[in-house]
Design a protein around this motif. Structure first.
Motif, short mmCIF file in Angstrom:
data_model
loop_
_atom_site.label_atom_id
_atom_site.label_comp_id
_atom_site.label_asym_id
_atom_site.label_seq_id
_atom_site.Cartn_x
_atom_site.Cartn_y
_atom_site.Cartn_z
N ILE A 100 0.86 -1.18 0.00
CA ILE A 100 0.00 0.00 0.00
C ILE A 100 0.89 1.23 0.00
O ILE A 100 1.69 1.42 0.93
CB ILE A 100 -0.92 0.03 1.24
CG1 ILE A 100 -1.56 -1.35 1.49
CG2 ILE A 100 -1.96 1.12 1.11
CD1 ILE A 100 -2.42 -1.85 0.39
N GLU A 101 0.77 2.05 -1.03
CA GLU A 101 1.55 3.29 -1.11
C GLU A 101 0.75 4.45 -0.53
O GLU A 101 -0.47 4.49 -0.65
CB GLU A 101 1.90 3.59 -2.56
CG GLU A 101 2.77 2.54 -3.23
CD GLU A 101 3.10 2.91 -4.66
OE1 GLU A 101 3.47 4.08 -4.90
OE2 GLU A 101 2.94 2.04 -5.54
N TYR A 102 1.45 5.37 0.08
CA TYR A 102 0.78 6.54 0.69
C TYR A 102 1.58 7.80 0.43
O TYR A 102 2.81 7.75 0.21
CB TYR A 102 0.63 6.33 2.20
CG TYR A 102 1.95 6.17 2.95
CD1 TYR A 102 2.71 7.27 3.33
CD2 TYR A 102 2.43 4.89 3.28
CE1 TYR A 102 3.92 7.12 4.00
CE2 TYR A 102 3.64 4.73 3.95
CZ TYR A 102 4.37 5.84 4.30
OH TYR A 102 5.57 5.69 4.96
N ASN A 103 0.88 8.92 0.47
CA ASN A 103 1.57 10.22 0.53
C ASN A 103 1.75 10.64 1.98
O ASN A 103 2.76 11.26 2.33
CB ASN A 103 0.76 11.27 -0.23
CG ASN A 103 0.69 10.97 -1.72
OD1 ASN A 103 1.66 10.49 -2.31
ND2 ASN A 103 -0.45 11.26 -2.33
N TYR A 104 0.75 10.29 2.80
CA TYR A 104 0.81 10.60 4.24
C TYR A 104 0.32 9.37 4.99
O TYR A 104 -0.61 8.68 4.54
CB TYR A 104 -0.05 11.83 4.58
CG TYR A 104 0.41 13.06 3.84
CD1 TYR A 104 1.37 13.90 4.38
CD2 TYR A 104 -0.09 13.34 2.58
CE1 TYR A 104 1.83 15.01 3.68
CE2 TYR A 104 0.35 14.45 1.87
CZ TYR A 104 1.32 15.27 2.42
OH TYR A 104 1.77 16.36 1.72
N LEU A 105 0.92 9.12 6.14
CA LEU A 105 0.61 7.93 6.92
C LEU A 105 0.25 8.32 8.35
O LEU A 105 0.92 9.15 8.97
CB LEU A 105 1.83 6.99 6.94
CG LEU A 105 1.70 5.69 7.73
CD1 LEU A 105 0.70 4.75 7.05
CD2 LEU A 105 3.06 5.01 7.86
N VAL A 106 -0.83 7.73 8.86
CA VAL A 106 -1.22 7.88 10.27
C VAL A 106 -1.16 6.50 10.91
O VAL A 106 -1.82 5.56 10.44
CB VAL A 106 -2.64 8.47 10.41
CG1 VAL A 106 -3.03 8.56 11.88
CG2 VAL A 106 -2.72 9.83 9.75
N VAL A 107 -0.36 6.38 11.96
CA VAL A 107 -0.15 5.07 12.60
C VAL A 107 -0.88 5.05 13.93
O VAL A 107 -0.56 5.81 14.85
CB VAL A 107 1.36 4.82 12.79
CG1 VAL A 107 1.60 3.42 13.34
CG2 VAL A 107 2.12 5.02 11.48
N ALA A 108 -1.88 4.17 14.03
CA ALA A 108 -2.71 4.11 15.23
C ALA A 108 -3.21 2.69 15.49
O ALA A 108 -4.41 2.43 15.55
CB ALA A 108 -3.90 5.06 15.08
N PRO A 109 -2.28 1.74 15.67
CA PRO A 109 -2.70 0.34 15.83
C PRO A 109 -3.06 -0.06 17.24
O PRO A 109 -3.41 -1.22 17.49
CB PRO A 109 -1.46 -0.43 15.36
CG PRO A 109 -0.33 0.45 15.81
CD PRO A 109 -0.82 1.86 15.61
N GLY A 110 -2.98 0.87 18.19
CA GLY A 110 -3.30 0.52 19.57
C GLY A 110 -2.15 -0.15 20.29
O GLY A 110 -1.00 -0.12 19.84
N ILE A 111 -2.47 -0.78 21.41
CA ILE A 111 -1.45 -1.36 22.28
C ILE A 111 -1.59 -2.88 22.28
O ILE A 111 -2.66 -3.42 21.99
CB ILE A 111 -1.59 -0.77 23.71
CG1 ILE A 111 -0.28 -0.90 24.50
CG2 ILE A 111 -2.76 -1.41 24.45
CD1 ILE A 111 -0.27 -0.05 25.76
#
Length: 407
Positions: A100-111
């Motif tokens: 998956i290619e992105y221009n902007y990435l938000v990382v929020a997978p939890g704990i």
């Protein structure tokens, strides 16, 4: 067969943080043309209610909804596990082999809940007859209520907190107070030993709220052991091994404590695929600026929620404040090429500390452990109104407000 796709914004994680960011982005008048969420789960959970499930107030089914109901319209749902990051190439690879290619990435997978981090815990908590319980998982939280009801005079109810960061730092205490209140209602509180073991140096990190909690502890006759950590469970003999660090009244070394009910908060950490990625800091968390939530190395990456390196208490209330910060700064970077007027997050978190059935202390505070109240009255006092807010108001705000980008 692997595939490749590209989006303006890719969000890793469809929990509280990821869905809320997606909703805010989609509603912006400067919304990206394409947004994708990578999230494997079919079900979305409102986890804060599990404390009250464990206390017999609600059935656990009240906490779950289909994930599909909350993926914002127009956002692509990639139902897969994120596995590796290549931030230099702006790609995320998934477990199925897609890129998956992105221009902007938000990382929020939890704990990540590390059930194997304490010897004996994983097997014991999976056995509803063991007396070992935990409100930290959907599949286990109702066992807490079942076990609580079996307590009899002469029994011991033991509650523990690990040395790692955890989501909802007050949760180990909430179920303890509810258990004590349940025993009081049955008239056997004075005949059951209620014990709390925490590696912390104080009962709570903000003194304004700690004063009330010390009174609550005294009211229930709870035996609090600071500087103490659970390191092993022996389910065959109903024994917990506690290691003292030597601080305060805690003697260094290990001792064995018998239990009839043992509520365990498992050790927690960033997910393994985050720890092993170039996005993490030395402790394994996504390495971001604590105010802007922008990655400290890769400008087009942001992170929020429990997996980020921000030193706030890990709560849903923190996510509610972090999400608008991420969205503002990401959109400014996307459209202006730089963040010239950053929105800043200052560590707000909220811990609704249930101190009994119908009683709650609402602790709100910032990075400096200074109170950061929403209400004009003193929420450090036990109130039914705040209990009702947690039990009935906040779940509705979560499902219909926060996840829809309205709160």
């Amino acid at each position: 067969m692997s595939t490749s796709s590209q989006y303006d914004v890719v969000i890793v994680g469809g929990g509280s943080a990821g869905i809320t960011v997606a909703a805010h982005l989609q509603q912006s008048d400067r919304a990206p043309e394409s947004i994708a969420i990578i999230e494997p789960s079919d079900t979305h959970y409102y986890q804060p209610i599990w404390t009250l499930v464990g206390a017999g107030v609600f059935d656990k089914e009240i906490s779950e909804r289909p994930m599909a109901e909350f993926i914002p319209e127009g956002v692509t749902w990639i139902q897969d596990y994120a596995e590796t990051f290549d931030p230099d190439a702006n790609t995320v690879s998934t477990q199925s082999g897609d890129t998956i290619e992105y221009n902007y990435l938000v990382v929020a997978p939890g704990i990540q809940l590390d059930w194997d981090g304490i010897p004996g815990l994983a097997d014991a908590v999976a056995d509803p007859r063991s007396g070992v319980v935990s409100n930290y998982a959907y599949e286990y939280c109702e066992d807490t209520w079942d076990t609580m009801q079996t307590l009899q005079p002469g029994d011991s109810a033991v509650f523990t907190q690990p040395a790692t960061p955890i989501k909802c730092g007050g949760a180990p205490q909430k179920i303890m107070y509810l258990t004590a209140d349940h025993l009081r209602k049955r008239g056997i509180l004075d005949d059951v030993s209620v014990q709390f073991y925490t590696p912390g140096t104080v009962i709570f990190g903000v003194e304004k709220f700690a004063r009330t909690l010390r009174d609550v502890v005294d009211r229930y006759g709870i035996d609090v052991h600071l500087h103490s950590e659970l390191v092993e469970i022996r389910p065959d003999t109903n024994e917990a091994v506690i290691r003292g660090t030597g601080g305060g009244d805690s003697a260094p070394g290990e001792r064995v404590v018998s239990y009839d009910m043992l509520h365990v908060t498992p050790p927690q950490s960033a997910p393994d695929f985050i720890k092993e990625s170039p996005l993490s800091n030395d402790e394994g968390w996504v390495d971001v600026h604590k105010h802007t939530l922008q990655h400290n190395t890769y400008d087009n990456i942001f992170s929020l929620g429990d997996a980020s390196s921000t030193p706030n208490a890990k709560t849903g209330a923190a996510v509610r404040k972090q999400a608008p910060t991420v969205v503002h700064n990401l959109l400014q970077l996307m459209h202006d090429g730089e963040i010239t007027a950053p929105k800043e997050y200052h560590g707000y978190s909220s811990c609704p500390l249930v101190t009994g059935y119908g009683k709650l202390v609402l602790a709100e505070f910032d990075y400096d452990n200074e109170p950061d109240p929403t209400f004009s009255f003193d929420t450090s006092q036990e109130r039914y109104s705040m209990y009702a807010l947690k039990a009935y108001g906040l779940p509705q705000m979560y499902w219909h407000g926060m996840l829809r980008g309205r709160a």
